[in-house]
Design a protein around this motif. Structure first.
Motif, mmCIF file in Angstrom:
data_model
loop_
_atom_site.group_PDB
_atom_site.id
_atom_site.type_symbol
_atom_site.label_atom_id
_atom_site.label_comp_id
_atom_site.label_asym_id
_atom_site.label_seq_id
_atom_site.Cartn_x
_atom_site.Cartn_y
_atom_site.Cartn_z
ATOM 1 N N ILE A 75 41.624 56.055 28.544
ATOM 2 C CA ILE A 75 41.740 57.113 29.543
ATOM 3 C C ILE A 75 43.152 57.017 30.105
ATOM 4 N N PRO A 76 43.948 58.078 29.997
ATOM 5 C CA PRO A 76 45.354 57.993 30.421
ATOM 6 C C PRO A 76 45.486 57.678 31.899
ATOM 7 N N ALA A 77 46.584 57.007 32.240
ATOM 8 C CA ALA A 77 46.849 56.642 33.632
ATOM 9 C C ALA A 77 47.420 57.862 34.355
ATOM 10 N N LYS A 78 46.526 58.694 34.856
ATOM 11 C CA LYS A 78 46.965 59.917 35.529
ATOM 12 C C LYS A 78 46.127 60.239 36.769
ATOM 13 N N TYR A 79 45.247 59.325 37.158
ATOM 14 C CA TYR A 79 44.332 59.595 38.254
ATOM 15 C C TYR A 79 44.724 58.815 39.502
ATOM 16 N N GLU A 80 44.400 59.401 40.658
ATOM 17 C CA GLU A 80 44.716 58.753 41.936
ATOM 18 C C GLU A 80 43.935 57.460 42.095
ATOM 19 N N GLN A 81 42.692 57.474 41.670
ATOM 20 C CA GLN A 81 41.835 56.295 41.659
ATOM 21 C C GLN A 81 40.822 56.456 40.540
ATOM 22 N N ALA A 82 40.208 55.349 40.153
ATOM 23 C CA ALA A 82 39.175 55.406 39.113
ATOM 24 C C ALA A 82 38.287 54.183 39.224
ATOM 25 N N TYR A 83 37.067 54.313 38.722
ATOM 26 C CA TYR A 83 36.194 53.153 38.606
ATOM 27 C C TYR A 83 36.591 52.383 37.357
ATOM 28 N N ARG A 84 36.181 51.110 37.296
ATOM 29 C CA ARG A 84 36.750 50.239 36.275
ATOM 30 C C ARG A 84 36.050 50.311 34.932
ATOM 31 N N SER A 85 34.949 51.042 34.799
ATOM 32 C CA SER A 85 34.268 51.075 33.514
ATOM 33 C C SER A 85 33.370 52.295 33.412
ATOM 34 N N PHE A 86 33.009 52.601 32.169
ATOM 35 C CA PHE A 86 32.053 53.672 31.906
ATOM 36 C C PHE A 86 30.634 53.178 32.166
ATOM 37 N N HIS A 87 29.842 54.046 32.735
ATOM 38 C CA HIS A 87 28.405 53.824 32.867
ATOM 39 C C HIS A 87 27.724 55.079 32.345
ATOM 40 N N GLU A 88 26.842 54.875 31.366
ATOM 41 C CA GLU A 88 26.173 56.001 30.721
ATOM 42 C C GLU A 88 27.207 57.007 30.198
ATOM 43 N N ASP A 89 28.299 56.444 29.645
ATOM 44 C CA ASP A 89 29.352 57.193 28.951
ATOM 45 C C ASP A 89 30.176 58.115 29.835
ATOM 46 N N ILE A 90 30.118 57.955 31.131
ATOM 47 C CA ILE A 90 31.013 58.701 32.012
ATOM 48 C C ILE A 90 31.555 57.758 33.081
ATOM 49 N N VAL A 91 32.687 58.123 33.664
ATOM 50 C CA VAL A 91 33.318 57.285 34.669
ATOM 51 C C VAL A 91 33.845 58.166 35.793
ATOM 52 N N ALA A 92 33.807 57.656 37.007
ATOM 53 C CA ALA A 92 34.279 58.398 38.169
ATOM 54 C C ALA A 92 35.786 58.238 38.314
ATOM 55 N N VAL A 93 36.469 59.369 38.566
ATOM 56 C CA VAL A 93 37.910 59.356 38.805
ATOM 57 C C VAL A 93 38.223 60.285 39.969
ATOM 58 N N LYS A 94 39.373 60.040 40.580
ATOM 59 C CA LYS A 94 39.772 60.835 41.739
ATOM 60 C C LYS A 94 41.024 61.645 41.403
ATOM 61 N N GLU A 95 40.956 62.931 41.704
ATOM 62 C CA GLU A 95 42.079 63.824 41.447
ATOM 63 C C GLU A 95 42.195 64.816 42.601
ATOM 64 N N GLU A 96 43.404 64.943 43.128
ATOM 65 C CA GLU A 96 43.679 65.842 44.245
ATOM 66 C C GLU A 96 42.716 65.603 45.412
ATOM 67 N N GLY A 150 20.447 57.838 34.987
ATOM 68 C CA GLY A 150 20.752 59.249 35.181
ATOM 69 C C GLY A 150 21.023 59.649 36.613
ATOM 70 N N ARG A 151 21.232 58.669 37.481
ATOM 71 C CA ARG A 151 21.464 58.954 38.898
ATOM 72 C C ARG A 151 22.683 58.172 39.394
ATOM 73 N N ALA A 152 23.364 58.761 40.373
ATOM 74 C CA ALA A 152 24.476 58.068 41.037
ATOM 75 C C ALA A 152 24.338 58.261 42.534
ATOM 76 N N PHE A 153 24.666 57.222 43.292
ATOM 77 C CA PHE A 153 24.648 57.310 44.750
ATOM 78 C C PHE A 153 26.035 57.720 45.228
#
Length: 501
Positions: free
Chosen positions: A210-231, A258-261
């Motif tokens: 995942i390219p280094a272009k996000y303001e913040q990000a979580y450190r790993s994929f969970h269920e094949d998706i990852v949280a990132v921060k943009e704008e 299938g759930r996130a808090f």
């Protein structure tokens, strides 16, 4: 530079803000079948918080000891300062005259940060000696020492040299020449790194997945998706960096079942993988799912258990309740009116609350604390070992169990019948490996390896040895660090590495 470890009580039930990645946590405890390394890996995610100040005061040239005054927040002081290496709020660090003079000549006051947690009685603790080691980072920034208090994750550990983050494998080789400004340990095959002020994820070859272009990000994929921060908003991307959930949230999260808090306006809710609210933010605090579709949640000042739909499995009527204990055992600890007791699956009291604290059951045994002493009970609440110990370090998964205890500032091993396996005579004594080897020190200065009969397998010739994980342990000799096996042979020969985590 030599320094002695701060040994802090290892408590099973936590109440922690998962600040580094946006969750609220009120339970975090290793499952019976989970390795200590995996548990430490999850604990490593916890954020640091400033807990006080350290003031460099004086240097005792005759003894080669630097005196640092510790000023801790009042509500933390009793636990943080309860150590044989801190006397009357003064921490003694063995170091050279040159290093001491440098510190005395420079800024003398340092923030003390640690991973602050609270046990289920509300007592604040510092996990895994982070108080000492973070202060060491500040006082002696990246000296020629391994600063890694956690063994390799995914076969790789994090290194920092000359303000550059890099990664080293178990052969001591760098896996990438890329220059990173910051980084996290590998987890599930990826590591979160910062480059040119932005965050991304690399794989074990050091290439960006995942390219280094996000303001913040979580450190790993969970269920094949990852949280990132943009704008300024958080969303979720897939492994191709395509938006699965457009950035629209105040905080991030990660998916399990299938759930996130997600926290919004200081309340926590639950979303699905389409980004829709399953439960609008209403909880004061929610723990993440710990390998089970049941977790603890807090509402109106009381804790209960919820499922993935946010429905109550146990209504919120407890001061504290740990989901992992409940899910994995028929009997679990719960807190009411400031004391801990035992409940069954229906939430009925098996033993009325009477202890300061009770941990999760393991092999039918649970740690208890009463009058600042620790013991062990069975599932009926009857004593197996009365609370006469300063601390119970661990209960092994072996048959019969081996229990590590501290009494009168000495460590030993005992069985469930109260018979000594190894008398408490060691200043330091780490958990036994599967082949019955333990790290031991009689004086806290020289370390070796002993067997179950307290016989030296490897004479105390090391300056320090950290606990074993995956059959290897960090070991220090002549101010150099390497890794040894359970026979004391070098797996990685001592080097002046700059390894932290």
């Amino acid at each position: 530079m030599k320094f002695r470890k701060i040994i802090v009580a290892f408590l099973a039930t936590l109440s922690v803000v998962f600040a580094s990645e946006g969750w609220n946590l009120d339970d975090l405890h290793p499952k019976t079948n989970e390795t200590d390394r995996a548990f430490r890996s999850r604990l490593f995610l916890l954020d640091r918080a400033i807990i006080g100040r350290a003031v460099v005061e004086s240097y005792n040239e005759a003894e080669g000891v630097l005196n640092v005054k510790i000023d801790i927040e009042k509500n933390l002081a009793q636990n943080v300062l309860d150590s044989d290496s801190i006397v009357k709020n003064v921490w003694h660090i063995e170091t050279s005259k040159e290093e001491a003079n440098r510190l005395l000549a420079e800024a003398k006051s340092y923030d003390i940060t640690g991973r602050v947690q609270a046990d289920s009685s509300g007592n604040a603790l510092i996990y895994n000696m982070m108080l000492q080691h973070y202060l060491i980072y500040r006082l002696f920034p990246f000296e020629n020492d391994i600063k890694n208090r956690f063994i390799f994750e995914d076969g790789i550990t994090l290194t920092k040299k000359n303000k550059e983050i890099k990664y080293v494998n178990k052969n001591g080789d760098l896996i990438t020449e890329s220059q990173f400004e910051d980084g996290h340990a590998f987890y599930k095959g990826t590591a979160l790194v910062k480059q040119n002020g932005k965050w991304g994820l690399i794989d074990k070859s050091g290439h960006f997945v995942i390219p280094a272009k996000y303001e913040q990000a979580y450190r790993s994929f969970h269920e094949d998706i990852v949280a990132v921060k943009e704008e300024g908003k958080w969303g979720f991307i897939d492994r191709s960096a395509r938006w699965v959930i457009e950035p629209k949230f105040e905080n991030g999260g990660f998916f399990e079942y299938g759930r996130a808090f997600i926290e919004e306006n200081k309340k926590v809710g639950i979303i699905d993988k389409q980004g829709n609210w399953v439960v609008e933010p209403k909880f004061e605090r929610v723990a993440f799912f710990m390998d089970s579709p049941i977790t603890s949640a807090r509402e109106n000042g009381k804790t209960g258990l919820i499922n993935t739909e946010g429905q109550w499995v146990l209504e919120p009527r407890f001061d504290d309740l740990t989901a992992v204990c409940y899910v994995n055992h028929t009997i679990s600890p719960a807190k009411k009116d400031g004391k801990y007791g035992l409940i069954d699956k229906q939430g009925n009291w098996v033993m009325e609350p009477k202890f300061q604290w009770i941990g999760c059951f393991k092999r039918g045994l649970a740690l208890v604390r009463d009058n600042l002493k620790e013991g062990i009970i069975d599932e009926s609440g009857a004593y197996i070992l009365k609370p006469i110990f300063d601390k119970i370090d661990f209960i092994t998964d072996t048959t019969p169990e081996i229990i590590g205890v501290e009494k009168d500032k000495k460590h030993g091993f005992i069985d469930r019948n109260g018979q000594w396996i190894i008398e408490p005579k060691f200043k330091r004594l780490h958990f036994l490996t599967p082949d019955g080897i333990a790290v031991a020190s009689e004086d806290g200065k020289r370390y070796g390896l002993i067997n179950r009969n307290a016989e030296w397998v490897v004479e105390p010739k090391f300056d320090e040895i950290n606990p074993f994980s995956d059959g290897i342990a960090e070991a220090k000799v002549d101010d150099k660090w390497g890794y040894i096996d359970t026979k004391g042979h070098w797996v990685i020969t001592p080097k002046k590495l700059y390894i932290i985590k």
